[in-house]
Design a protein around this motif. Structure first.
Motif, mmCIF file in Angstrom:
data_model
loop_
_atom_site.group_PDB
_atom_site.id
_atom_site.type_symbol
_atom_site.label_atom_id
_atom_site.label_comp_id
_atom_site.label_asym_id
_atom_site.label_seq_id
_atom_site.Cartn_x
_atom_site.Cartn_y
_atom_site.Cartn_z
ATOM 1 N N ARG A 27 0.832 -1.211 0.000
ATOM 2 C CA ARG A 27 0.000 0.000 0.000
ATOM 3 C C ARG A 27 0.861 1.254 0.000
ATOM 4 O O ARG A 27 0.566 2.230 -0.706
ATOM 5 C CB ARG A 27 -0.933 -0.002 1.212
ATOM 6 N N GLY A 30 2.224 1.833 -3.461
ATOM 7 C CA GLY A 30 1.161 2.317 -4.327
ATOM 8 C C GLY A 30 0.803 3.762 -4.049
ATOM 9 O O GLY A 30 0.574 4.556 -4.977
ATOM 10 N N LEU A 40 1.535 2.381 -12.503
ATOM 11 C CA LEU A 40 1.790 1.002 -12.111
ATOM 12 C C LEU A 40 1.384 0.078 -13.242
ATOM 13 O O LEU A 40 0.261 0.147 -13.744
ATOM 14 C CB LEU A 40 0.982 0.649 -10.857
ATOM 15 N N ILE A 53 -1.578 -3.092 -4.047
ATOM 16 C CA ILE A 53 -0.814 -2.024 -4.679
ATOM 17 C C ILE A 53 -1.625 -1.326 -5.763
ATOM 18 O O ILE A 53 -1.525 -0.114 -5.942
ATOM 19 C CB ILE A 53 0.535 -2.538 -5.223
ATOM 20 N N THR A 57 -2.481 2.621 -5.642
ATOM 21 C CA THR A 57 -2.031 3.483 -6.727
ATOM 22 C C THR A 57 -3.194 4.249 -7.347
ATOM 23 O O THR A 57 -3.050 5.402 -7.758
ATOM 24 C CB THR A 57 -1.309 2.663 -7.812
ATOM 25 N N VAL A 66 -2.998 3.085 -13.444
ATOM 26 C CA VAL A 66 -2.754 1.660 -13.243
ATOM 27 C C VAL A 66 -3.147 0.913 -14.504
ATOM 28 O O VAL A 66 -4.245 1.102 -15.030
ATOM 29 C CB VAL A 66 -3.566 1.115 -12.049
#
Length: 239
Positions: A27, A30, A40, A53, A57, A66
């Protein structure tokens, strides 16, 4: 910490692991990606460390960057809403149910995962090779958090391809609570045994905090002594 947007591929477990620190640090990483505006790139799952994560993010307003990339065989086919156009989209699931998915135990994980826009954009591909190549193409750096066979295989391929001169991108082991100590010991043993050069041992950088992951990516120096091979464009793995 300069805000230079990057796209970072993170390999990690689709289970949460037994130590809560794995999820906590996922976490934190992210949240740093979200704060920095970094993208990400990950395996597309919503369970375990992948889910942790990706959700972090995306941020509380779902405005993060992401990109999940997942083979169709790994996508759960269960419909969660009769009104959903996308049978794989779990956007209608309650937050508590999403949290339960993230915390799924490895012994109860069946290999597949639901997907949801709440965890970012998802690209579904046909096979594992397509997944790995697209993840590599999308990324400026590679990070391995705790995980299992898939995580080990993916990060070792990135290390090998750097040694072969296929790419020169940062490769970071996020060694949460000493998770990768045994692997690092094995690498040191291989160096001493004469199978990995001392310079190529520097391909792998190690971080123990989320902040150090960012620092290692930003300050990464391509090691001297890697193979200077000429790869044909056709059929060349692109990283």
């Amino acid at each position: 910490m300069p805000n230079s947007p990057r796209s970072v591929c993170v390999y990690c477990g689709s289970s949460a692991g037994r130590n809560p620190i794995y999820s906590r640090d996922a976490r934190e990483l992210g949240e740093l990606f979200h704060k920095l505006g970094w993208q990400l790139v990950y395996g597309g799952g919503t369970t375990g460390l992948m889910g942790e994560i990706a959700k972090a993010t995306m941020g509380p307003r779902y405005d993060g960057r992401v990109h999940g990339i997942i083979p169709s065989a790994l996508v759960s086919k269960e419909r969660n809403s009769k009104d959903d156009d996308n049978e794989n989209d779990t956007s209608s699931i309650k937050s508590t149910e999403l949290e339960d998915q993230i915390k799924m135990d490895v012994d109860n994980h069946k290999g597949s995962t639901p997907i949801s826009w709440k965890f970012g954009k998802t690209t579904v591909v046909s096979d594992m090779h397509s997944r790995k190549r697209l993840m590599a193409d999308e990324s400026d750096a590679f990070v391995a958090m705790p995980g299992g066979y898939g995580t080990f295989e993916e990060i070792m391929e990135c290390i090998t391809w750097s040694q072969l001169g296929i790419h020169n991108k940062p490769v970071i082991l996020f060694n949460i609570d000493g998770f990768y100590d045994s692997l690092l010991e094995f690498i040191s043993h291989s160096i001493e045994a004469g199978f990995i050069s001392h310079s190529n041992g520097n391909i792998v950088q190690v971080a123990t905090t989320a902040e150090e992951v960012i620092q290692k990516i930003q300050e990464y120096k391509v090691p001297e002594g890697r193979f200077n091979l000429k790869w044909d464009d056709e059929g060349k793995p692109t990283l």
